[in-house]
Design a protein around this motif. Structure first.
Motif, PDB file in Angstrom:
ATOM      1  N   VAL A  98      36.604 -12.408   8.569  1.00  0.00           N
ATOM      2  CA  VAL A  98      35.609 -11.652   8.847  1.00  0.00           C
ATOM      3  C   VAL A  98      34.703 -12.218   9.441  1.00  0.00           C
ATOM      4  O   VAL A  98      33.804 -12.634   8.530  1.00  0.00           O
ATOM      5  CB  VAL A  98      35.540 -10.387   7.636  1.00  0.00           C
ATOM      6  CG1 VAL A  98      34.756  -9.332   8.359  1.00  0.00           C
ATOM      7  CG2 VAL A  98      37.141  -9.976   7.466  1.00  0.00           C
ATOM      8  N   LEU A  99      34.012 -12.217  10.797  1.00  0.00           N
ATOM      9  CA  LEU A  99      32.919 -12.366  11.339  1.00  0.00           C
ATOM     10  C   LEU A  99      31.806 -11.597  11.344  1.00  0.00           C
ATOM     11  O   LEU A  99      30.739 -12.089  10.806  1.00  0.00           O
ATOM     12  CB  LEU A  99      33.181 -13.068  12.357  1.00  0.00           C
ATOM     13  CG  LEU A  99      34.180 -14.194  12.566  1.00  0.00           C
ATOM     14  CD1 LEU A  99      34.373 -13.957  14.419  1.00  0.00           C
ATOM     15  CD2 LEU A  99      34.420 -15.487  12.097  1.00  0.00           C
ATOM     16  N   GLU A 100      31.489 -10.319  11.556  1.00  0.00           N
ATOM     17  CA  GLU A 100      30.974  -9.557  11.940  1.00  0.00           C
ATOM     18  C   GLU A 100      31.111  -8.127  10.871  1.00  0.00           C
ATOM     19  O   GLU A 100      32.710  -7.616  10.955  1.00  0.00           O
ATOM     20  CB  GLU A 100      30.564  -8.866  12.557  1.00  0.00           C
ATOM     21  CG  GLU A 100      29.884 -10.806  13.192  1.00  0.00           C
ATOM     22  CD  GLU A 100      28.707 -10.444  13.990  1.00  0.00           C
ATOM     23  OE1 GLU A 100      27.186  -9.452  13.765  1.00  0.00           O
ATOM     24  OE2 GLU A 100      28.245 -11.359  14.993  1.00  0.00           O
ATOM     25  N   SER A 101      30.620  -7.499  10.542  1.00  0.00           N
ATOM     26  CA  SER A 101      31.391  -5.876   9.987  1.00  0.00           C
ATOM     27  C   SER A 101      30.340  -5.032  10.130  1.00  0.00           C
ATOM     28  O   SER A 101      29.148  -5.301   9.902  1.00  0.00           O
ATOM     29  CB  SER A 101      31.893  -5.960   8.813  1.00  0.00           C
ATOM     30  OG  SER A 101      30.408  -6.021   7.953  1.00  0.00           O
ATOM     31  N   SER A 102      30.896  -3.550  10.238  1.00  0.00           N
ATOM     32  CA  SER A 102      30.303  -2.154  10.628  1.00  0.00           C
ATOM     33  C   SER A 102      30.821  -1.260  10.001  1.00  0.00           C
ATOM     34  O   SER A 102      31.642  -1.432  10.491  1.00  0.00           O
ATOM     35  CB  SER A 102      29.006  -2.092  11.895  1.00  0.00           C
ATOM     36  OG  SER A 102      28.761  -1.181  12.085  1.00  0.00           O
ATOM     37  N   VAL A 103      29.923   0.125   9.722  1.00  0.00           N
ATOM     38  CA  VAL A 103      30.288   1.190   9.161  1.00  0.00           C
ATOM     39  C   VAL A 103      30.192   1.646  10.537  1.00  0.00           C
ATOM     40  O   VAL A 103      29.134   1.626  11.373  1.00  0.00           O
ATOM     41  CB  VAL A 103      29.178   1.429   7.539  1.00  0.00           C
ATOM     42  CG1 VAL A 103      29.684   3.145   7.289  1.00  0.00           C
ATOM     43  CG2 VAL A 103      29.594   0.822   6.244  1.00  0.00           C
ATOM     44  N   MET A 104      30.646   2.810  10.249  1.00  0.00           N
ATOM     45  CA  MET A 104      30.498   4.087  11.393  1.00  0.00           C
ATOM     46  C   MET A 104      30.851   4.912  11.171  1.00  0.00           C
ATOM     47  O   MET A 104      31.635   5.523   9.953  1.00  0.00           O
ATOM     48  CB  MET A 104      32.038   3.829  13.075  1.00  0.00           C
ATOM     49  CG  MET A 104      33.362   3.866  12.243  1.00  0.00           C
ATOM     50  SD  MET A 104      33.879   3.338  14.009  1.00  0.00           S
ATOM     51  CE  MET A 104      35.889   3.423  13.439  1.00  0.00           C
ATOM     52  N   PHE A 105      30.637   6.107  11.412  1.00  0.00           N
ATOM     53  CA  PHE A 105      30.544   7.722  11.437  1.00  0.00           C
ATOM     54  C   PHE A 105      31.456   8.502  12.019  1.00  0.00           C
ATOM     55  O   PHE A 105      30.699   8.177  13.997  1.00  0.00           O
ATOM     56  CB  PHE A 105      29.007   8.510  10.958  1.00  0.00           C
ATOM     57  CG  PHE A 105      28.937   7.255   9.917  1.00  0.00           C
ATOM     58  CD1 PHE A 105      29.014   7.991   8.588  1.00  0.00           C
ATOM     59  CD2 PHE A 105      27.697   6.794  10.312  1.00  0.00           C
ATOM     60  CE1 PHE A 105      28.031   7.458   7.664  1.00  0.00           C
ATOM     61  CE2 PHE A 105      27.179   6.861   9.573  1.00  0.00           C
ATOM     62  CZ  PHE A 105      27.259   6.769   7.746  1.00  0.00           C
TER      63      PHE A 105
END
Length: 159
Positions: A98-105
């Motif tokens: 995992v290089l980058e991650s983000s939450v989303m709605f």
């Protein structure tokens, strides 16, 4: 299903296809990526439906889903050799995947056309629009993931 017209439930969706990223280099760490960098993710939450004329053989359903999910840029370390894929375990380190991650709605209203096939079986088609917000990745925006959605489905149960 409440009163044959209202339905409450849970939903879950995932990105199961490979979306290869172009022109991306991890900035915060120096690592060697020996494969493609892929966008992966999914979301889940609650869904509500209002069923119009539920006892008719063909009827419409107004659907609304709201949820939260996550996205990752993933370093694909699978190799293709001699007609099959394999992972070299000596290269594999889960922390480096995992290089980058983000939450989303996610908010996804849709309309469905549904068929009463049997007393305990319904199937149908759906079409709607998926609104996404909160994405914080360098090469992926809310607009990239917000789009029209279409589907086929089956429901089994006591209606």
């Amino acid at each position: 299903i409440l009163n044959h017209h209202f339905s409450l439930g849970f939903m879950g969706y995932g990105i199961v296809t490979e979306h290869k990223l172009e022109n991306y280099t991890p900035n915060d760490r120096l690592i060697e990526v020996n494969g493609d960098i892929l966008l992966r993710g999914g979301y889940g939450g609650m869904e509500m439906e209002y069923i119009i004329f539920p006892n008719y053989p063909i009827h419409f359903v107004l659907h609304s889903g709201i949820g939260i999910g996550g996205l990752v840029y993933d370093a694909d370390k699978w190799r293709y050799k001699d007609g099959s894929y394999y992972r070299n375990d000596s290269e594999y380190d889960n922390d480096d995947d995992v290089l980058e991650s983000s939450v989303m709605f996610v908010y996804e209203p849709s309309i469905k056309i549904e068929f009463n096939v049997l007393k305990m079986l319904r199937c149908g088609f759906s079409g709607g629009y998926r609104f996404v917000s909160g994405v914080d990745l360098p090469n992926t925006t809310n607009e990239d993931l917000s789009d029209f959605s279409f589907g086929l489905y089956m429901k089994a149960g006591i209606f």
